[in-house]
Design a protein around this motif. Sequence first.
Motif, PDB file in Angstrom:
ATOM      1  N   ALA A   1      40.449  46.289  78.413  1.00  0.00           N
ATOM      2  CA  ALA A   1      39.125  45.678  78.224  1.00  0.00           C
ATOM      3  C   ALA A   1      38.830  44.636  79.302  1.00  0.00           C
ATOM      4  N   LEU A   2      39.854  43.841  79.661  1.00  0.00           N
ATOM      5  CA  LEU A   2      39.671  42.814  80.693  1.00  0.00           C
ATOM      6  C   LEU A   2      39.348  43.438  82.044  1.00  0.00           C
ATOM      7  N   HIS A   3      39.902  44.619  82.309  1.00  0.00           N
ATOM      8  CA  HIS A   3      39.710  45.245  83.616  1.00  0.00           C
ATOM      9  C   HIS A   3      38.577  46.276  83.622  1.00  0.00           C
ATOM     10  N   ASP A   4      37.824  46.298  82.548  1.00  0.00           N
ATOM     11  CA  ASP A   4      36.640  47.154  82.488  1.00  0.00           C
ATOM     12  C   ASP A   4      35.465  46.355  83.061  1.00  0.00           C
ATOM     13  N   PRO A   5      34.878  46.792  84.186  1.00  0.00           N
ATOM     14  CA  PRO A   5      33.782  46.014  84.814  1.00  0.00           C
ATOM     15  C   PRO A   5      32.604  45.791  83.853  1.00  0.00           C
ATOM     16  N   ALA A   6      32.424  46.713  82.911  1.00  0.00           N
ATOM     17  CA  ALA A   6      31.303  46.575  81.960  1.00  0.00           C
ATOM     18  C   ALA A   6      31.790  46.035  80.618  1.00  0.00           C
ATOM     19  N   HIS A   7      32.785  45.118  80.662  1.00  0.00           N
ATOM     20  CA  HIS A   7      33.392  44.657  79.401  1.00  0.00           C
ATOM     21  C   HIS A   7      32.368  43.989  78.480  1.00  0.00           C
ATOM     22  N   ASP A   8      32.592  44.208  77.206  1.00  0.00           N
ATOM     23  CA  ASP A   8      31.716  43.657  76.168  1.00  0.00           C
ATOM     24  C   ASP A   8      32.366  42.368  75.656  1.00  0.00           C
ATOM     25  N   ARG A   9      31.664  41.235  75.803  1.00  0.00           N
ATOM     26  CA  ARG A   9      32.261  39.951  75.407  1.00  0.00           C
ATOM     27  C   ARG A   9      32.598  39.896  73.921  1.00  0.00           C
ATOM     28  N   HIS A  10      31.788  40.545  73.091  1.00  0.00           N
ATOM     29  CA  HIS A  10      32.073  40.548  71.645  1.00  0.00           C
ATOM     30  C   HIS A  10      33.426  41.220  71.369  1.00  0.00           C
ATOM     31  N   ARG A  11      33.637  42.367  72.012  1.00  0.00           N
ATOM     32  CA  ARG A  11      34.891  43.104  71.794  1.00  0.00           C
ATOM     33  C   ARG A  11      36.075  42.334  72.389  1.00  0.00           C
ATOM     34  N   LEU A  12      35.866  41.740  73.572  1.00  0.00           N
ATOM     35  CA  LEU A  12      36.935  40.955  74.193  1.00  0.00           C
ATOM     36  C   LEU A  12      37.357  39.796  73.299  1.00  0.00           C
ATOM     37  N   ARG A  13      36.371  39.135  72.721  1.00  0.00           N
ATOM     38  CA  ARG A  13      36.658  38.009  71.824  1.00  0.00           C
ATOM     39  C   ARG A  13      37.543  38.468  70.658  1.00  0.00           C
ATOM     40  N   LEU A  14      37.203  39.617  70.084  1.00  0.00           N
ATOM     41  CA  LEU A  14      37.981  40.169  68.968  1.00  0.00           C
ATOM     42  C   LEU A  14      39.398  40.533  69.413  1.00  0.00           C
ATOM     43  N   LEU A  15      39.533  41.191  70.570  1.00  0.00           N
ATOM     44  CA  LEU A  15      40.859  41.605  71.064  1.00  0.00           C
ATOM     45  C   LEU A  15      41.731  40.392  71.392  1.00  0.00           C
ATOM     46  N   ILE A  16      41.110  39.342  71.937  1.00  0.00           N
ATOM     47  CA  ILE A  16      41.861  38.115  72.267  1.00  0.00           C
ATOM     48  C   ILE A  16      42.364  37.448  70.989  1.00  0.00           C
ATOM     49  N   LYS A  17      41.497  37.392  69.968  1.00  0.00           N
ATOM     50  CA  LYS A  17      41.926  36.808  68.685  1.00  0.00           C
ATOM     51  C   LYS A  17      43.095  37.611  68.100  1.00  0.00           C
ATOM     52  N   ARG A  18      42.975  38.941  68.155  1.00  0.00           N
ATOM     53  CA  ARG A  18      44.049  39.787  67.617  1.00  0.00           C
ATOM     54  C   ARG A  18      45.365  39.566  68.364  1.00  0.00           C
TER      55      ARG A  18
ATOM     56  N   VAL B   1      37.689  31.755  82.770  1.00  0.00           N
ATOM     57  CA  VAL B   1      38.906  31.703  81.940  1.00  0.00           C
ATOM     58  C   VAL B   1      39.505  33.099  81.790  1.00  0.00           C
ATOM     59  N   LEU B   2      38.649  34.099  81.634  1.00  0.00           N
ATOM     60  CA  LEU B   2      39.130  35.484  81.501  1.00  0.00           C
ATOM     61  C   LEU B   2      39.810  35.944  82.782  1.00  0.00           C
ATOM     62  N   ASP B   3      39.270  35.507  83.907  1.00  0.00           N
ATOM     63  CA  ASP B   3      39.886  35.853  85.194  1.00  0.00           C
ATOM     64  C   ASP B   3      41.278  35.227  85.294  1.00  0.00           C
ATOM     65  N   LYS B   4      41.414  33.973  84.855  1.00  0.00           N
ATOM     66  CA  LYS B   4      42.729  33.299  84.864  1.00  0.00           C
ATOM     67  C   LYS B   4      43.710  34.013  83.930  1.00  0.00           C
ATOM     68  N   LEU B   5      43.215  34.394  82.738  1.00  0.00           N
ATOM     69  CA  LEU B   5      44.054  35.129  81.777  1.00  0.00           C
ATOM     70  C   LEU B   5      44.545  36.421  82.404  1.00  0.00           C
ATOM     71  N   SER B   6      43.641  37.136  83.047  1.00  0.00           N
ATOM     72  CA  SER B   6      43.974  38.417  83.666  1.00  0.00           C
ATOM     73  C   SER B   6      45.033  38.242  84.755  1.00  0.00           C
ATOM     74  N   ARG B   7      44.852  37.229  85.624  1.00  0.00           N
ATOM     75  CA  ARG B   7      45.779  37.031  86.737  1.00  0.00           C
ATOM     76  C   ARG B   7      47.140  36.514  86.261  1.00  0.00           C
ATOM     77  N   ALA B   8      47.130  35.703  85.206  1.00  0.00           N
ATOM     78  CA  ALA B   8      48.393  35.110  84.729  1.00  0.00           C
ATOM     79  C   ALA B   8      49.232  36.085  83.912  1.00  0.00           C
ATOM     80  N   CYS B   9      48.576  37.019  83.216  1.00  0.00           N
ATOM     81  CA  CYS B   9      49.285  37.802  82.203  1.00  0.00           C
ATOM     82  C   CYS B   9      49.315  39.306  82.449  1.00  0.00           C
ATOM     83  N   PHE B  10      48.574  39.794  83.452  1.00  0.00           N
ATOM     84  CA  PHE B  10      48.527  41.248  83.645  1.00  0.00           C
ATOM     85  C   PHE B  10      48.775  41.589  85.112  1.00  0.00           C
TER      86      PHE B  10
END
Length: 255
Positions: free
Chosen positions: A158-175, A244-253
């Motif tokens: 989801a993070l690397h999908d250029p058309a990512h949906d913020r609602h879905r990202l929020r849910l996946l991050i919480k999970r 913040v999402l960019d930092k998460l992506s670079r730090a963890c993936f």
Amino acid sequence: MSAVVDRLVAQVLGLEVRLLACQARLSARTDPEALHDLRTTVRRLRSLLRPLRGLPGVEQLEAASSRVGQLTTPLRDREVLAAYLLQHNQPEAAHRRMARMAEAYPAVAMSPELTQLLMILDAFPRFLRASQRQGLLKGLRQRIEKRLAKQWKKLDQALHDPAHDRHRLRLLIKRARYGIEAYPELDRLPEAAMPRLKSAQAALGDWHDSWQWLARAKEEPDLQPCVEVWKTTMAQAEERADRVLDKLSRACFKS
């Protein structure tokens, strides 16, 4: 394996105690954090259950947890909005919403949804022990690890999908975050993962609040004085969330 089951049972019992305490606090109508704590506890329970799907009793407990979530979501949204309005010089609009909350708290405490959740939760440790005796929990640790890895992979995609949906990202991050907290002994993620997840959740939470309030303002005229501020806040929160999402992506993936 028995250590994993023992820890699971201990966590379930701890969550049950917390839910009972939240129920008592809601009944008393005196505690502004009771509803939030109830929802957080239910979310932790659901995170604990997600990797256990397919085991006896899990489906019923997940369904009961979901119903409590559905019951309390609009109430929590109203509570958060009322607090915001009070802090931002809109006392009348705030008090209109808070007056309705006074009735809502004891109604949640006595609701069939919460009553049923507590009843099923009370029986769940016995289901786990029975499953253990019948040999149904063999390979439980590997099963949990596999499910947690799958959650993390979904977030990566989801993070690397250029058309990512913020609602879905929020849910996946919480999970992902609550999954790590539910099973800290199985956490093999980079050290930066948890603080990055928390930051991303907070930034997306601010964005979501503004987005949701702007939608409500179309139906609730007393929110109109806040609309321009919310538009600005939402744009700023979008920018912050992206950083913040960019930092998460670079730090963890690695991808």
